[in-house]
Structures are given as structure tokens and as C-alpha cells.
Design a protein around this motif. Sequence first.
Motif: not given
Length: 237
Positions: A191-193, A38, A221-222, A196, A237, A69
Motif C-alpha cells: 500500500r505504501y510508496d 497506475e 498509504e499511496r 517510504d 501527477e 503493485r
Amino acid sequence: MPTLSRPQLAQMYNEHHIRIFPRPRPGKEMAGDGARFEARTQHSPEGFMPLGAYSYSQSYLSNVSSVGRYCSMGSKICSMGAVHPTDWVSSNPIFYNRGRYNRFIGEAPPFKRRFREKYGPITIGNDVWIGDQVVLKGGITIGDGAVIGFGAVVTKDVPPYAIVAGVPAKIIRYRFSEDIRTAMQASRWWRYDAHDIAALSHDDPALFLTEYEKAAPKLSERPEDFKTYQDYLGDAE
């Protein structure tokens, strides 16, 4: 094996926040040509790893199937080499590797037996911290939130949120109580940046979970988006 120019390295960082650190010397070939990872990741100049967003690795391992992640991987991490049979008369591959027998003896081997010498791939969860000079056995799974201490030799699966160390690695303790461990995994906060959830109380796990429960319904969610380095050089991106 890819050799990236300085303009290409700059493009990957400026457009996708993908960093190679330390910067590879000119003409340096990198492994991991087909690795999918990613954006917002950092890789060793030795090669690309299948990293999830916000993960970094100072090492390169070719037999890792996935890294979640927010993982932190130190330097000089490696995986164990070929497997040898320990319950046979001899552990030497000349007695099960037909090609090796032929090279040493110069004739076809008088046996058909075989032995699978390779371990399976390594799977690494989210928010995992692996210290420097750790040795990982192929085929193991390292659970979400686990911590592996410096120089450990890991031969078994590591449970989520366990802290392991030693040779062979053993569980020293768990990072949190069972209730918090269960809630952390159920939350799947990774799941989140980062921007955030950065304002939540990361230094107080119980309070973090309370704040996260209120904040999560308002967050997006990212999406998972794994690409090769060639893909990143071809689009922004």
C-alpha cells in the motif's frame, strides 16, 4: 489502438514515471487502449496493461483484469487460446459453433447446442514475479507474492507466496514459513510508496515485519489511482 509520439512518451515518463520499454518504433500501434493503470509503471511496446504502481511487464496480455503493485512480469508471457470440449464426441468447433459450420458447409447448422470457448480473465496479485515464456490459463488467480518459473504452464490458481514451475505447473515450495506468509499478507506493505519502505530490511523478512510494524503508523498509504493513457496525457501527477 494508440500511436504515441516521442513528446507524448516523454511527457508520460517525466510527469508520471510511466515508461514504455523498449521504446516503440515511430508509428507503432499499441494495444490496451482502454487499460487503466497506475503511475510509476513500465509497459511493453505491445500494449498497456492494468498494472499497479511499481509493476512492470515485458509482455502484453489482453485478458488480464488486474495486476497488483510491485509485480515483475517477464517477456513472451501469453495466455491460452480458446477452450474446446474434451468430453464431447469431437473437440472441433464445427459441431458447436454455428458460424463456423455455416462458413464450411454453406448452410444453416442442424443443431442449437453451444459451447463457451473463452476463458475468464486472469487476476494477478501484488509482488508477483512471472518468468519468461510462461503460459497462463484464463480465469486463474495468482496470489500475492507468488513466483512462476520460466516456461511454466499454469492451469490452476497459484496460492500466495508459492513458487511454481513445470508443465503443468506445480508447487515447488513456499517462499516463507506459514507464519511469515500470513504476516506478510496481513501487513499489505504494498500500500505504501517504495521510498517510504526502502530502508527497511527487505533481505530479512522476519526483521522487515518487525520494522514495518513500527514504521507503518507513521506512513501514508499511496491511494489507488488507475487511469488510461489518455488521462495521463491530459494532466500531471
